[in-house]
Design an enzyme around this catalytic site. Structure first.
Site, mmCIF file in Angstrom:
data_model
loop_
_atom_site.group_PDB
_atom_site.id
_atom_site.type_symbol
_atom_site.label_atom_id
_atom_site.label_comp_id
_atom_site.label_asym_id
_atom_site.label_seq_id
_atom_site.Cartn_x
_atom_site.Cartn_y
_atom_site.Cartn_z
ATOM 1 N N LYS A 1 -13.578 53.023 38.390
ATOM 2 C CA LYS A 1 -13.642 54.053 39.419
ATOM 3 C C LYS A 1 -12.243 54.246 39.981
ATOM 4 O O LYS A 1 -11.623 53.310 40.482
ATOM 5 C CB LYS A 1 -14.609 53.635 40.528
ATOM 6 C CG LYS A 1 -14.650 54.634 41.675
ATOM 7 C CD LYS A 1 -15.780 54.333 42.636
ATOM 8 C CE LYS A 1 -15.747 55.285 43.806
ATOM 9 N NZ LYS A 1 -16.865 55.058 44.732
ATOM 10 N N ARG B 1 -17.388 63.119 50.416
ATOM 11 C CA ARG B 1 -17.139 62.477 51.717
ATOM 12 C C ARG B 1 -17.538 63.414 52.852
ATOM 13 O O ARG B 1 -17.953 62.948 53.919
ATOM 14 C CB ARG B 1 -15.689 62.020 51.812
ATOM 15 C CG ARG B 1 -15.397 60.898 50.806
ATOM 16 C CD ARG B 1 -13.928 60.500 50.757
ATOM 17 N NE ARG B 1 -13.688 59.535 49.682
ATOM 18 C CZ ARG B 1 -12.481 59.161 49.284
ATOM 19 N NH1 ARG B 1 -11.402 59.659 49.871
ATOM 20 N NH2 ARG B 1 -12.339 58.288 48.299
ATOM 21 N N LYS C 1 -8.092 54.436 49.553
ATOM 22 C CA LYS C 1 -8.883 53.411 48.874
ATOM 23 C C LYS C 1 -8.128 52.769 47.702
ATOM 24 O O LYS C 1 -8.725 52.202 46.797
ATOM 25 C CB LYS C 1 -10.221 54.016 48.422
ATOM 26 C CG LYS C 1 -11.093 54.517 49.583
ATOM 27 C CD LYS C 1 -12.524 54.849 49.147
ATOM 28 C CE LYS C 1 -13.415 55.193 50.355
ATOM 29 N NZ LYS C 1 -14.827 55.354 49.961
ATOM 30 N N GLU D 1 -11.479 46.288 33.510
ATOM 31 C CA GLU D 1 -12.560 46.336 34.509
ATOM 32 C C GLU D 1 -13.920 46.497 33.822
ATOM 33 O O GLU D 1 -14.907 45.869 34.205
ATOM 34 C CB GLU D 1 -12.340 47.511 35.476
ATOM 35 C CG GLU D 1 -11.174 47.340 36.426
ATOM 36 C CD GLU D 1 -11.455 46.333 37.551
ATOM 37 O OE1 GLU D 1 -12.610 45.881 37.698
ATOM 38 O OE2 GLU D 1 -10.519 46.001 38.290
ATOM 39 N N LYS E 1 -15.551 57.021 36.372
ATOM 40 C CA LYS E 1 -15.632 58.014 37.439
ATOM 41 C C LYS E 1 -14.257 58.342 37.963
ATOM 42 O O LYS E 1 -13.505 57.406 38.239
ATOM 43 C CB LYS E 1 -16.499 57.431 38.559
ATOM 44 C CG LYS E 1 -16.635 58.296 39.780
ATOM 45 C CD LYS E 1 -17.431 57.564 40.812
ATOM 46 C CE LYS E 1 -17.526 58.439 42.035
ATOM 47 N NZ LYS E 1 -18.187 57.759 43.113
ATOM 48 N N SER F 1 -18.141 65.219 42.831
ATOM 49 C CA SER F 1 -18.286 66.372 43.722
ATOM 50 C C SER F 1 -17.174 67.411 43.554
ATOM 51 O O SER F 1 -17.453 68.605 43.435
ATOM 52 C CB SER F 1 -18.354 65.901 45.173
ATOM 53 O OG SER F 1 -17.234 65.100 45.508
ATOM 54 N N TYR G 1 -24.005 66.974 39.695
ATOM 55 C CA TYR G 1 -24.669 67.878 40.634
ATOM 56 C C TYR G 1 -25.213 69.109 39.902
ATOM 57 O O TYR G 1 -25.924 69.909 40.487
ATOM 58 C CB TYR G 1 -23.685 68.257 41.751
ATOM 59 C CG TYR G 1 -23.165 67.005 42.442
ATOM 60 C CD1 TYR G 1 -23.938 66.347 43.379
ATOM 61 C CD2 TYR G 1 -21.929 66.442 42.078
ATOM 62 C CE1 TYR G 1 -23.499 65.162 43.967
ATOM 63 C CE2 TYR G 1 -21.484 65.262 42.656
ATOM 64 C CZ TYR G 1 -22.283 64.626 43.600
ATOM 65 O OH TYR G 1 -21.856 63.444 44.157
HETATM 66 C C1 PBG Z 1 -18.681 55.601 47.745
HETATM 67 C C2 PBG Z 1 -18.861 56.637 46.707
HETATM 68 C C3 PBG Z 1 -18.049 57.762 46.545
HETATM 69 C C4 PBG Z 1 -18.622 58.520 45.537
HETATM 70 C C5 PBG Z 1 -19.748 57.841 45.091
HETATM 71 N N1 PBG Z 1 -19.881 56.666 45.824
HETATM 72 C C6 PBG Z 1 -16.867 58.210 47.294
HETATM 73 C C7 PBG Z 1 -15.735 57.305 47.477
HETATM 74 O O1 PBG Z 1 -15.570 56.293 46.784
HETATM 75 O O2 PBG Z 1 -14.961 57.584 48.400
HETATM 76 C C8 PBG Z 1 -18.091 59.839 45.072
HETATM 77 C C9 PBG Z 1 -19.039 60.745 44.387
HETATM 78 C C10 PBG Z 1 -18.595 62.155 44.291
HETATM 79 O O3 PBG Z 1 -17.469 62.547 44.697
HETATM 80 O O4 PBG Z 1 -19.386 62.952 43.782
HETATM 81 N N2 PBG Z 1 -18.705 54.285 47.415
#
Ligand code: PBG
Length: 326
Positions: free
Chosen positions: A197, A207, A219, A235, A250, A276, A315
């Site tokens: 990720k 968010r 992050k 990982e 992701k 998203s 989505y």
């Molecule tokens: C949080 C999480 C996030 C997403 C899924 N779980 C956001 C982040 O890590 O800040 C993002 C999913 C998306 O953008 O569609 N643990």
């Protein structure tokens, strides 16, 4: 063999030959449907930065679940929007067996027992700092966070989750969660690990959906540097070693090489999260008339499949399933 004996176009001249030579296919079985759930009643509110995507309260969720099932979709991935007054630094509400996540899982299992329910396991929606872990002096603590994630996973399993999906990127959490699930007797509950990720700007609209943006910093001490790919494989392999049933990459569209790398190196299913921002980009361009939305959606999804994703969280799941059913 070379031209003219070899002519690539022979396999492209008609619909029939194109169908016969098609290598990859999308089906409704490929998709995981992300769902945003919020407290309250009679709520189905559109997320401003995610056109045609909604937050549901539990009472309006039922119709949505029935539609998802009727489209042949097999799995949902649940995220909850937690009221501000329930947020703290240690994920107290995440462990509430009667919390919104736990109630959502029980409700879905009641409505559609055959639908695979996956739950997001991470502290950010519950965190007053908007971070995926416990914060101490500006640092995101690893091992104390993993302890909370273990309990959270057991609580989700107890509510009936089929898979827990840790999206936090703390070290060692897959092993620790597996241990906790086994110890509590939930040996059938699977783990879909967000293994590679990245620290991505494409999570922005998500968010907004959960009001979970980090309150300070970013992050990057836990999510990965977009410049790296060897690190992704490390990982992924360590999560498989620790007991992940499914690994995830992701985002998806900007990380097709990482999906391929995962597929070539592990023997568990690989999922990819078309996030998203990747959704909203297509929506925005289509709204401007700059792209054909359906074509951009299907081309993107088949690209993710072709790269090697066995599963795609997107989505667009409902829209794509509708189109595929035509
Ligand atoms: C949080 C999480 C996030 C997403 C899924 N779980 C956001 C982040 O890590 O800040 C993002 C999913 C998306 O953008 O569609 N643990």
């Amino acid at each position: 063999m070379t031209f003219p004996y070899s002519r690539g176009r022979r396999l492209r001249y008609t619909d029939s030959i194109r169908a016969l030579s098609q290598e990859n296919f999308l089906t409704a079985n490929d998709f995981l449907v992300p769902l945003f759930v919020t407290e309250g009643e009679n709520i189905k509110e559109e997320i401003p930065s995610m056109p045609n995507y909604y937050r549901f309260s539990l009472d309006t969720l039922e119709a949505e679940i029935r539609e998802i099932v009727s489209l042949g979709l097999k799995s949902v991935l649940i995220f909850v929007k937690v009221p501000d007054d329930l947020k703290d630094n240690i994920g107290t509400e995440a462990l509430n067996n009667d919390g919104l996540m736990q109630r959502t899982v029980r409700l879905i299992k009641e409505i559609a027992p055959e639908l695979i329910v996956m739950t997001d396991v991470a502290l950010d929606p519950y965190s007053s700092y908007g971070h995926d872990g416990i914060v101490d002096n500006g640092e995101i603590l690893n091992d104390p966070t993993v302890e909370v994630l273990q309990k959270m996973s057991v609580s989700h399993a107890e509510a009936g989750a089929d898979f827990v999906a840790p999206s936090d990127m703390m070290d060692g959490r897959i092993l620790k969660i597996r241990e906790a699930l086994e110890e509590a007797g939930y040996y059938k509950t699977g783990i879909m690990a967000y293994s590679a990720k990245y620290a991505s700007c494409f999570y922005g609209p998500f968010r907004d959906a959960l009001d979970s943006a980090p309150g300070f910093g970013d992050k990057k001490t836990y999510q990965m540097n977009p410049a790296n790919s060897d690190e992704a494989l490390r990982e992924i392999l360590s999560d498989v070693d620790e007991g992940a049933d499914i690994v995830m990459v992701k985002p998806a569209h900007a990380y097709l090489d990482i999906i391929k790398l995962a597929k070539e190196n592990v023997l568990v299913p690989v999922s990819a999260y078309h996030v998203s921002g990747e959704y909203s980009m297509i929506k925005a361009a289509a709204a401007k008339g700059w792209l054909n939305e359906e074509e951009a959606m299907m081309e993107t999804l088949i690209s993710i499949k072709r790269a090697g994703a066995d599963l795609i969280a997107t989505y667009f799941a409902k829209d794509a399933a509708k189109l595929l059913a035509k």
